[in-house]
Design an enzyme around this catalytic site. Structure first.
Site, PDB file in Angstrom:
ATOM      1  N   ASP A  88       0.857  -1.194   0.000  1.00  0.00           N
ATOM      2  CA  ASP A  88       0.000   0.000   0.000  1.00  0.00           C
ATOM      3  C   ASP A  88       0.893   1.244   0.000  1.00  0.00           C
ATOM      4  O   ASP A  88       2.116   1.140   0.161  1.00  0.00           O
ATOM      5  CB  ASP A  88      -0.871  -0.063   1.269  1.00  0.00           C
ATOM      6  CG  ASP A  88      -1.904   1.047   1.357  1.00  0.00           C
ATOM      7  OD1 ASP A  88      -2.293   1.611   0.309  1.00  0.00           O
ATOM      8  OD2 ASP A  88      -2.334   1.346   2.497  1.00  0.00           O
ATOM      9  N   GLU A 103       2.536   4.956  -4.029  1.00  0.00           N
ATOM     10  CA  GLU A 103       2.476   5.898  -5.176  1.00  0.00           C
ATOM     11  C   GLU A 103       3.801   6.612  -5.406  1.00  0.00           C
ATOM     12  O   GLU A 103       4.109   6.861  -6.579  1.00  0.00           O
ATOM     13  CB  GLU A 103       1.348   6.917  -4.942  1.00  0.00           C
ATOM     14  CG  GLU A 103      -0.046   6.324  -5.032  1.00  0.00           C
ATOM     15  CD  GLU A 103      -0.367   5.364  -3.882  1.00  0.00           C
ATOM     16  OE1 GLU A 103       0.157   5.599  -2.782  1.00  0.00           O
ATOM     17  OE2 GLU A 103      -1.084   4.381  -4.100  1.00  0.00           O
ATOM     18  N   ASP A 162      -9.043   3.634  -2.330  1.00  0.00           N
ATOM     19  CA  ASP A 162     -10.026   4.079  -1.341  1.00  0.00           C
ATOM     20  C   ASP A 162     -11.307   4.583  -1.982  1.00  0.00           C
ATOM     21  O   ASP A 162     -11.560   5.787  -2.050  1.00  0.00           O
ATOM     22  CB  ASP A 162      -9.407   5.155  -0.449  1.00  0.00           C
ATOM     23  CG  ASP A 162      -8.237   4.609   0.358  1.00  0.00           C
ATOM     24  OD1 ASP A 162      -8.123   3.370   0.476  1.00  0.00           O
ATOM     25  OD2 ASP A 162      -7.440   5.418   0.860  1.00  0.00           O
TER      26      ASP A 162
HETATM   27  O1  MIG Z   1      -3.517   6.131   4.791  1.00  0.00           O
HETATM   28  O2  MIG Z   1      -3.530   0.865   5.790  1.00  0.00           O
HETATM   29  O3  MIG Z   1      -5.915   2.265   0.521  1.00  0.00           O
HETATM   30  O4  MIG Z   1      -6.903   0.087   1.928  1.00  0.00           O
HETATM   31  O5  MIG Z   1      -6.821   0.234   4.737  1.00  0.00           O
HETATM   32  C1  MIG Z   1      -4.359   5.037   4.621  1.00  0.00           C
HETATM   33  C2  MIG Z   1      -4.642   1.668   5.991  1.00  0.00           C
HETATM   34  C3  MIG Z   1      -3.532   3.782   4.387  1.00  0.00           C
HETATM   35  C4  MIG Z   1      -4.856   3.093   2.505  1.00  0.00           C
HETATM   36  C5  MIG Z   1      -5.391   1.891   1.778  1.00  0.00           C
HETATM   37  C6  MIG Z   1      -6.427   1.221   2.615  1.00  0.00           C
HETATM   38  C7  MIG Z   1      -5.827   0.822   3.940  1.00  0.00           C
HETATM   39  C8  MIG Z   1      -5.262   2.052   4.649  1.00  0.00           C
HETATM   40  N1  MIG Z   1      -4.282   2.708   3.788  1.00  0.00           N
END
Ligand code: MIG
Length: 837
Positions: free
Chosen positions: A435, A438, A524
């Site tokens: 995650d 980016e 999200d």
């Molecule tokens: O700043 O890990 O898209 O699926 O639950 C949020 C917490 C960070 C973004 C992800 C989301 C995840 C969440 N993450």
């Protein structure tokens, strides 16, 4: 790190200014590339020197794939791409001829590129001499010597539609849209927000030809593809500024693009086959990853995780995977555990595994700056972190606080990072979720949620330094590949650590080629009907961008779905390639059994449908590995000759044989379905037949997903199981869709490991011709036996099924309400049947 705590208002003002000052407006410094000055012939094409000093290479990459490279300053960089799958390439010979005005290149199959000399303009023609795509003479290839920007413009015929571009929160076709590629963490993105998490500069153009003369040998829809391989921030104006042209460009680097002509067929299928030859395909995932997956930010402590798993089993809701989001870690330090919440991870994971659940954990790129944290210490010692413009370790704020970030564009850093997965594998973790890659960082310590979509400080500074795998460069250059290289580190690391297992990796960010390493989810999203609707064009377009293993958070990540919205969402997603419920911290429970008893039943049925169809779904994944065709397909992909499919975005195909028409509107119990022209379709639930090229209103009560099977197809199904571990040895039921002749095949292997690459696989081909039904097998793998035939769409007077030519089968069961005739087969059943009407 300098703390840059700007007042919100200043940030917003800067953001507005930034948007206003975006390129394209002031064109003063732009230069056209000019005329062809000299021609250097190469076996596969030509290298041209242009009067502006720029140089262009126009070559055949393959018989029907043309590559254009244009270096504004005249010097080509190293020919390296993160998108292109590294493998040996044959050189494709080009026949070159020159006249005073033109240079023309032809490949063996007759595909031709005509280059005009004054000024430099390119036209691509098919073997019959018809134009596929041509430059806009009013806007030749251009560059801005001051900023390094580059740009190309092609003519856009009326009614040409565009698909692909990876992940975009946009309608099915992207004509008249302006798109930007710059991976961005966009929490709760509204429809139309762009860019979001992924950058895939590939599209398929589709053009309807109207009524053509009879002699026309092609179908009425012609496709071609274009891939702009540039990792800088790029943009595509697909007829927004002017409907008769489209423009693509980048803020730096070369113009480097491929045109996929689609060969003689000129079909989307062929274009995607060629694109995925270039950028790679998704290898077969482990079978369990096709099962139902349950996630939440976050399930903790351990007791809660066990409770969720139990909830599935007690309500008989099938599931294969449970996710641990960031709260399992010790202070968000990746590769650690919070020992209070999870005192004994191997025990927990082992218990879950015995109950048929795999465990997937999240791994973020941010490494907490903390000398007492071994990962940081070792990363620092190894010099594995991204540097700032001065060469010092770059620091930014994410969940753990101040962090350093591995430079995934360095092979050494990738290997180093991946080595930490060993521990998790030993603990029993089955898959990994990357995650925030980016990369996203927070604006400040006090804005934990990145709440401004495109602020430049939400990622690394543009002048941060990356290794670039031998081609050092700035973050401006490598931003868009950071996430993909993280997923690659994970995938390649797992391949090395567990050579006999198929990795499961899930990523939020990516670049063209991400499909080689990872599944992708659409970040999200929001618990709204509009987001449910949007998920179909989003996922279908990811599929035709070469990325087949895709899904959206079921129910919506942010906010709370009504029981109805969740149920409809789960139906709509039940047959999407990646099926996972996930929800934001603080939201109401989102487990399929947590919306009351009536909805528990409805939701269970949706998941059961998926498990019944897993043998089919698995076969479609296998087809992707062979042809690049997506698992979830927009209608136009299979029916390019039917222009009524071009803008359809509330239906999709799974493989070639299933048509899904989910309800995406609140309070509705009927919907219109369009049946694409060229095939007839049979209602999965009622057996009713619908002709291709027609539209019908179908019943869709809350407990039914409108689903149709292609007449002539044979679809492998299985009994409901609670998880994929229960599938072993269960006989298959072959759903034989009556009403047309046809050939279908399905694929079997062990569902894990790589024996299938050494012959451990089997393909079963099912042919319906007239009254005959034949089953033929290829391959050594001892798959499951067909325990029953289920004839779908048999009408009021059911036929009789004979084994071979004569022996009637006993124990037939006719279900008039569902138009099904069920025919159990003896263990030693033959492979030929006669269906006597
Ligand atoms: O700043 O890990 O898209 O699926 O639950 C949020 C917490 C960070 C973004 C992800 C989301 C995840 C969440 N993450």
């Amino acid at each position: 790190m300098k703390k840059r705590l700007l007042p919100e208002i200043f940030i917003t003002a800067a953001f507005i200014l930034l948007c206003a000052a975006w390129p394209g407006e002031a064109r003063a410094a732009w230069r056209a590339v000019g005329d062809v000055q000299s021609v250097e012939r190469r076996p596969d094409g030509v290298v041209l020197t242009l009067t502006s000093g720029a140089r262009a290479a126009v070559t055949f990459h393959d018989l029907e794939v043309i590559r254009v490279r244009l270096a504004p300053r005249g010097a080509f960089g190293r020919d390296f791409s993160y998108a292109v799958e590294p493998k040996d390439r044959k050189t494709v010979a080009a026949k070159i001829s020159e006249t005073r005005d033109e240079i023309s290149l032809s490949s063996l199959d007759g595909t031709t590129v005509v280059i005009r000399r004054r000024p430099f303009l390119i036209t691509v023609r098919d073997p019959r001499g018809r134009t596929i795509v041509e430059d806009d003479p009013a806007r030749p290839h251009a560059f801005d010597p001051e900023t390094g920007e580059v740009e190309a413009t092609k003519l856009r015929p009326e009614w040409e539609t565009y698909y692909g571009f990876g992940e975009k929160a946009m309608p099915m076709s992207r004509h008249t849209q302006h798109l930007v590629m710059w991976n961005t963490d966009t929490y709760g993105y509204p429809r139309g927000l762009d860019p979001i998490y992924q950058s895939i500069g590939f599209f398929i153009a589709l053009r309807h030809h109207g009524d053509l003369p009879r002699a026309e040998p092609y179908p009425r829809g012609h496709a071609y593809g274009l891939f702009f391989d540039n990792t800088h921030r790029t943009h595509f104006d697909m007829g927004k500024t002017a409907p008769h042209r489209y423009t693509f460009g980048a803020q730096g680097g070369e113009l480097n693009y491929y045109v996929f002509t689609g060969g003689r067929e000129r079909t989307p299928r062929r274009v995607l086959q060629d694109y995925t030859e270039l950028t790679g395909r998704t290898p077969l995932p482990p079978l369990w990853a096709l099962g139902n997956q349950q996630s939440r930010w976050s399930y903790f402590p351990e007791a809660r995780v066990r409770e969720v798993a139990r909830g599935f089993r007690e309500t008989r809701t099938p599931a294969d995977v449970i996710y641990l989001d960031i709260d399992y870690m010790d202070g968000y330090r990746v590769f650690t555990w919070d020992k209070t919440r999870f005192p004994d991870p191997p025990k927990l994971i082992g218990d879950l595994r015995r109950d048929g659940f795999r465990t997937v954990v999240i791994i973020d790129p941010g490494i907490k700056v903390d000398m007492n944290y071994h990962v940081y210490r070792e990363g620092q010692a190894g010099g594995h972190f991204v540097k700032d413009e001065k060469g010092a370790e770059f620091h930014g704020t994410v969940w753990p606080g101040t962090c350093a970030f591995p430079d995934f564009t360095s092979a050494a850093a990738r290997e180093w990072f991946a080595s930490y997965y060993r521990r998790h594998l030993e603990e029993g973790v089955a898959g990994f979720w990357n995650d925030m890659n980016e990369p996203g960082i927070f604006l400040s310590e006090t804005t934990p949620k990145p709440d401004i979509y495109h602020h430049p400080m939400k990622t690394f500074p543009l002048d941060a330094r990356h290794a670039g795998d031998g081609e050092p460069g700035t973050h401006a250059r490598y931003h868009n590949v950071y996430g993909m290289q993280m997923a690659r580190a994970t995938f390649e690391g797992l391949r090395k650590l567990r050579p006999d297992e198929r990795p499961f990796v899930l990523t939020r960010a990516g670049y063209a080629g991400i499909q080689r390493f990872s599944a992708v989810w659409t970040g999200d999203n929001v618990a709204s009907w509009d987001h449910l609707r949007l998920s179909i064009p989003m996922l279908a377009n990811l599929g035709v961008s070469g990325v087949p293993f895709v899904g959206s958070d079921v129910g919506g990540f942010s906010g709370n779905p009504s029981p109805e919205l969740y149920a409809r969402w789960l139906q709509a997603a039940a047959l999407t390639p990646f099926l996972r419920s996930h929800s934001e911290a603080g939201s109401n429970p989102h487990e399929p059994y947590s919306f009351g008893p009536r909805f528990t039943d409805i939701n269970r049925a949706s998941i059961e449908l998926r498990y019944r169809l897993l043998p089919y779904l698995y076969s479609v994944f296998r087809e992707h590995t062979q042809t690049g065709a997506p698992v979830m397909r927009p209608l136009w992909f299979e029916y390019p000759a039917d222009d009524r499919t071009y803008l359809n975005e509330d239906q999709y195909l799974v493989g070639r044989d299933l048509l899904v028409a989910p309800v995406v509107t609140e309070g509705v119990t009927k919907r219109k379905v369009y049946f694409p022209r060229g095939d007839a379709w049979v209602d999965w639930w009622t057996g009713k037949r619908y002709e291709g090229g027609t539209e019908a209103e179908v019943e869709a009560p809350l407990d039914r997903l409108p689903l149709f099977a292609r007449a002539g197809a044979a679809i492998p199904t299985q009994p409901v199981v609670q998880h994929t571990g229960e599938m072993v040895g269960l006989p298959l039921t072959l759903v034989v869709v009556r009403g047309a002749d046809g050939v279908s095949s399905f694929y079997e292997d062990s569902g894990e490991g790589y024996e299938h690459r050494r012959g451990g696989a089997r393909t079963t081909e099912v042919t319906q011709r007239g009254n005959g039904l034949d089953i033929a097998r290829r391959g050594d793998y001892r798959g499951r036996r067909v325990g029953a035939l289920e004839l779908l769409g048999v009408g009021a007077a059911p036929p009789r099924v004979l084994m071979g030519g004569d022996i009637a089968l006993a124990h037939e069961r006719f279900e008039p309400a569902s138009g099904r005739l069920v025919v159990p087969l003896p263990v030693d059943a033959p492979v030929s049947f006669t269906i006597v009407p």
